[in-house]
Design a protein around this motif. Structure first.
Motif, PDB file in Angstrom:
ATOM      1  N   TRP A 376       0.865  -1.190   0.000  1.00 40.00           N
ATOM      2  CA  TRP A 376       0.000   0.000   0.000  1.00 40.00           C
ATOM      3  C   TRP A 376       0.899   1.237   0.000  1.00 40.00           C
ATOM      4  N   ARG A 377       0.438   2.313  -0.659  1.00 39.21           N
ATOM      5  CA  ARG A 377       1.205   3.558  -0.644  1.00 39.21           C
ATOM      6  C   ARG A 377       0.260   4.750  -0.744  1.00 39.21           C
ATOM      7  N   LYS A 378       0.559   5.760   0.034  1.00 43.75           N
ATOM      8  CA  LYS A 378      -0.173   7.033  -0.046  1.00 43.75           C
ATOM      9  C   LYS A 378       0.820   8.121   0.316  1.00 43.75           C
ATOM     10  N   GLY A 379       1.365   8.775  -0.703  1.00 45.32           N
ATOM     11  CA  GLY A 379       2.414   9.756  -0.450  1.00 45.32           C
ATOM     12  C   GLY A 379       3.630   9.074   0.153  1.00 45.32           C
ATOM     13  N   ASP A 380       4.097   9.611   1.273  1.00 48.68           N
ATOM     14  CA  ASP A 380       5.274   9.033   1.926  1.00 48.68           C
ATOM     15  C   ASP A 380       4.922   7.855   2.830  1.00 48.68           C
ATOM     16  N   ASP A 381       3.649   7.663   3.113  1.00 43.89           N
ATOM     17  CA  ASP A 381       3.231   6.539   3.967  1.00 43.89           C
ATOM     18  C   ASP A 381       3.106   5.263   3.131  1.00 43.89           C
ATOM     19  N   TYR A 382       3.412   4.144   3.765  1.00 44.55           N
ATOM     20  CA  TYR A 382       3.269   2.879   3.044  1.00 44.55           C
ATOM     21  C   TYR A 382       3.085   1.726   4.025  1.00 44.55           C
ATOM     22  N   ALA A 383       2.697   0.586   3.476  1.00 46.22           N
ATOM     23  CA  ALA A 383       2.540  -0.620   4.281  1.00 46.22           C
ATOM     24  C   ALA A 383       2.836  -1.831   3.407  1.00 46.22           C
ATOM     25  N   VAL A 384       3.252  -2.905   4.066  1.00 45.85           N
ATOM     26  CA  VAL A 384       3.572  -4.158   3.378  1.00 45.85           C
ATOM     27  C   VAL A 384       3.022  -5.296   4.221  1.00 45.85           C
ATOM     28  N   ARG A 385       2.430  -6.278   3.578  1.00 42.21           N
ATOM     29  CA  ARG A 385       2.053  -7.501   4.294  1.00 42.21           C
ATOM     30  C   ARG A 385       2.676  -8.698   3.588  1.00 42.21           C
ATOM     31  N   GLN A 386       3.399  -9.518   4.340  1.00 41.74           N
ATOM     32  CA  GLN A 386       3.943 -10.780   3.828  1.00 41.74           C
ATOM     33  C   GLN A 386       3.736 -11.840   4.902  1.00 41.74           C
ATOM     34  N   ALA A 387       3.009 -12.901   4.532  1.00 44.40           N
ATOM     35  CA  ALA A 387       2.607 -13.919   5.511  1.00 44.40           C
ATOM     36  C   ALA A 387       1.955 -13.212   6.700  1.00 44.40           C
ATOM     37  N   ASN A 388       2.418 -13.456   7.914  1.00 41.25           N
ATOM     38  CA  ASN A 388       1.799 -12.798   9.064  1.00 41.25           C
ATOM     39  C   ASN A 388       2.452 -11.470   9.426  1.00 41.25           C
TER      40      ASN A 388
END
Ligand code: CA
Length: 457
Positions: A376-388
Motif C-alpha cells: 500500500w502507498r499514499k504519499g510518503d506513507d506505506y505498508a507491506v504484508r507478507q505472511a503474518n
C-alpha cells in the motif's frame, strides 16, 4: 439482442463455438457463464456486520451471503480512502501504477477534466462487456466527474448514480456539482438514496436476467452525511448513542436492499448461477460516525488494519463451497481477474494486472496463498504484508507487527526483528520503483485547471 447474436458477439468459450447457430441450453449457459454482481459499501466498520460478531445491528442479508459462500478473514482493499480504492478494484491494478494515489478532493464547482480514472485504463466493465456481458453501474462512482469519465464511457451500458464521492440521502439530491444521474443526465431523485440504488439495481436485474449480466452496485451507505430513513427511526432504541442509532438505520436500509436483490435472484432462479462479491471500500470512519472497526486498529485513512482490512465475502453456489472462511490474504484487485476467468473474458495483455483469479484457491485446487506479498502507498506513507508480518510506515515512523499474534497491531517488533523489517522494506522499495508519481496532490482543491487539454489521457 437475440441469443444467437449474443453468441457471435461474445466469441468466447467452447460451448459458444460448438453450439453456434443453436440455442444454448439454459443450464449449460448458466454453468459456464455466471451473472456477476459486485456490491460495495462505503466506510462501513469492520465490526458492523453480524458475521463479524456485531450484536447491536442486525445484517441478516449480508450475513446470508457469507452463509452461502466464503468469508475472507484477511480481505483487503488497495487504499484506505474511497476513490483510490475504487480505482484499484475497477482495474485489477495497483492504482499507483497510473498515478491514482489520492482522493480527488471535494466536489468541484466546475468539472475537473484532469481528475478521474485515466481513460487509458481498462475497467472491469470493459473486460466483461467484451465477453458479451450486459453491464450496469448503480450508486457512487467517484472516479471522475467529467463526462468523459462517466461510467457509460468506461464499459458500462447503463448508469444510475452520482459521479463524485459523497451525497445526501434525503433532499438536496439536485446538487449542481454532483447530481444523481441516469446515464449522463441529471434526475431529481426523491427516494431515500440507498433505497433508490436498491430499486435501480433490482430493475437492472429485471431487465437483464435472461442473459449474462454484470452489476456494479456501489452504495454510498453508510458514508456521511449521517441520515437515516424515517422507517428505522424507532428500530434501534436499544442503541443509546444517537450517531450509532442513525448509522444503524443507514446500514439496515442497505442490508434490506441487498435482501430484496437476493430475493429477486431467487425469483428468477438465477441465484446459484450468480457470482456475487460483497466488500467495503475502506475502513469505518470511527465512533464520530457511528462505526466500529474492532479488533482492528484505526480506520479510514490509515494503513493499520482498520483502514484496509474490510468485510469481504464471495458467493457462487454453483461452484464454490458454502459457509466457510478463507484465511490467506486476498485483495480487491483479485475481483477483476476472477470474474474475467469465469466469464471467459480476455484480460488486457499490454499491462500488468496485479490481482489473481481466486477460483482455484477457493475450490481447493491449489493450497498456495494467492499473494506472497501485498503493498500500500499514499504519499510518503506505506505498508507491506507478507505472511503474518505487517510493516506500517506512517509520518516517518516505521513499525512491524505479527498479525497472527497481534491483530490489533499494538506490539511494535521493529527493534526485535530487524531482519524482517529489512526484508519488507527492500521488497517495498522494489515495488515502489515500478509505481508512478501521483497525478494530483492530496488536496486537489488548490489545483488550477489548465486551460484546455488534459495531462492524463
Ligand atoms: Ca469509503
Amino acid at each position: 439482442m437475440k441469443r444467437r447474436d449474443f453468441l457471435k458477439t461474445a466469441g468466447v468459450g467452447i460451448a459458444a463455438i460448438t453450439l453456434a447457430g443453436c440455442e444454448l441450453p439454459t443450464f449449460l449457459r448458466r454453468q459456464t457463464r455466471p451473472n456477476i454482481i459486485v456490491i460495495i459499501s462505503d466506510d462501513m466498520g469492520y465490526a458492523d456486520i453480524g458475521c463479524h460478531g456485531c450484536k447491536d445491528i442486525q445484517t441478516p442479508n449480508i450475513d446470508s451471503i457469507a452463509h452461502k459462500g466464503i468469508r475472507f478473514t484477511n480481505g483487503y482493499v488497495t487504499a484506505s480512502k474511497c476513490s483510490p480504492s475504487r480505482a484499484g478494484l475497477m482495474t485489477g491494478r495497483y492504482q499507483q501504477r497510473f498515478g491514482y494515489e489520492f482522493n480527488p478532493g471535494p466536489p468541484p464547482k466546475g468539472i475537473r477534466e484532469n481528475i478521474g480514472l485515466p481513460i487509458t485504463e481498462v475497467t472491469i466493465a470493459d473486460v466483461l462487456a467484451s465477453a458479451g456481458y450486459t453491464t450496469g453501474a448503480v450508486g457512487k462512482w467517484h472516479l471522475g466527474t467529467s463526462p468523459r469519465f462517466n461510467p457509460i464511457k468506461r464499459g458500462f451500458a447503463e448508469f444510475f448514480g452520482f459521479p463524485h464521492g459523497g451525497h445526501p440521502y434525503i433532499g438536496r439530491h439536485w446538487m449542481e456539482s454532483n447530481p444523481v444521474m441516469r446515464g449522463n443526465v441529471p434526475v431529481n431523485e426523491k427516494e431515500y438514496l440507498t433505497d433508490a440504488f436498491s430499486r435501480e439495481a433490482i430493475a437492472f436485474i429485471e431487465r437483464h436476467h435472461d442473459k449474462p449480466f454484470f452489476l456494479w452496485l456501489a452504495y454510498n451507505a453508510p458514508h456521511k452525511p449521517m441520515q437515516t430513513p424515517q422507517r428505522y427511526r424507532y428500530s434501534f432504541e436499544h442503541i443509546t448513542k444517537p450517531v450509532r442509532r442513525t448509522y444503524a438505520g443507514m446500514l439496515a436500509a442497505m442490508d434490506d436492499g441487498i435482501g430484496n436483490l437476493l430475493e429477486k435472484l431467487r425469483t428468477y432462479g438465477i441465484e446459484d448461477d450468480t457470482l456475487l462479491f460483497f466488500l467495503n471500500d475502506n475502513g469505518g470512519s470511527g465512533k464520530g460516525y457511528g462505526s466500529r472497526n474492532s479488533p482492528l486498529k484505526a480506520g479510514k485513512g490509515s494503513f493499520f488494519e482498520g483502514g484496509i482490512r474490510v468485510p469481504f465475502i464471495v458467493k457462487w453456489p454453483r461452484r464454490l463451497p458454502a459457509g466457510v472462511t478463507y484465511e490467506h490474504p486476498v485483495i480487491s484487485l483479485d475481483i477483476l481477474p476472477t470474474v474475467a476467468a469465469v466469464a471467459g473474458a480476455k484480460l488486457p495483455k499490454d499491462r500488468r494486472i496485479d490481482g489473481v483469479n481466486l477460483i482455484p484457491y477457493l475450490t481447493g485446487r491449489t493450497k498456495k496463498t494467492p499473494h506472497e506479498i501485498l503493498f500500500w502507498r499514499k504519499g510518503d506513507d506505506y505498508a507491506v504484508r507478507q505472511a503474518n508480518w505487517k510493516l506500517v510506515s506512517t509520518a516517518g515512523k516505521t513499525e512491524l507487527f505479527d498479525l497472527a499474534a497481534d491483530i490489533g497491531e499494538n506490539r511494535n517488533l521493529a527493534a526485535e526483528r530487524p531482519d524482517v523489517l529489512k526484508k519488507l522494506t527492500k521488497a517495498y522499495e522494489k515495488w515502489n520503483a515500478q509505481m508512478k508519481e501521483p497525478l494530483w496532490p492530496p488536496n486537489p482543491r488548490i489545483i488550477t485547471e489548465p486551460k484546455g487539454g488534459t495531462n492524463i489521457s
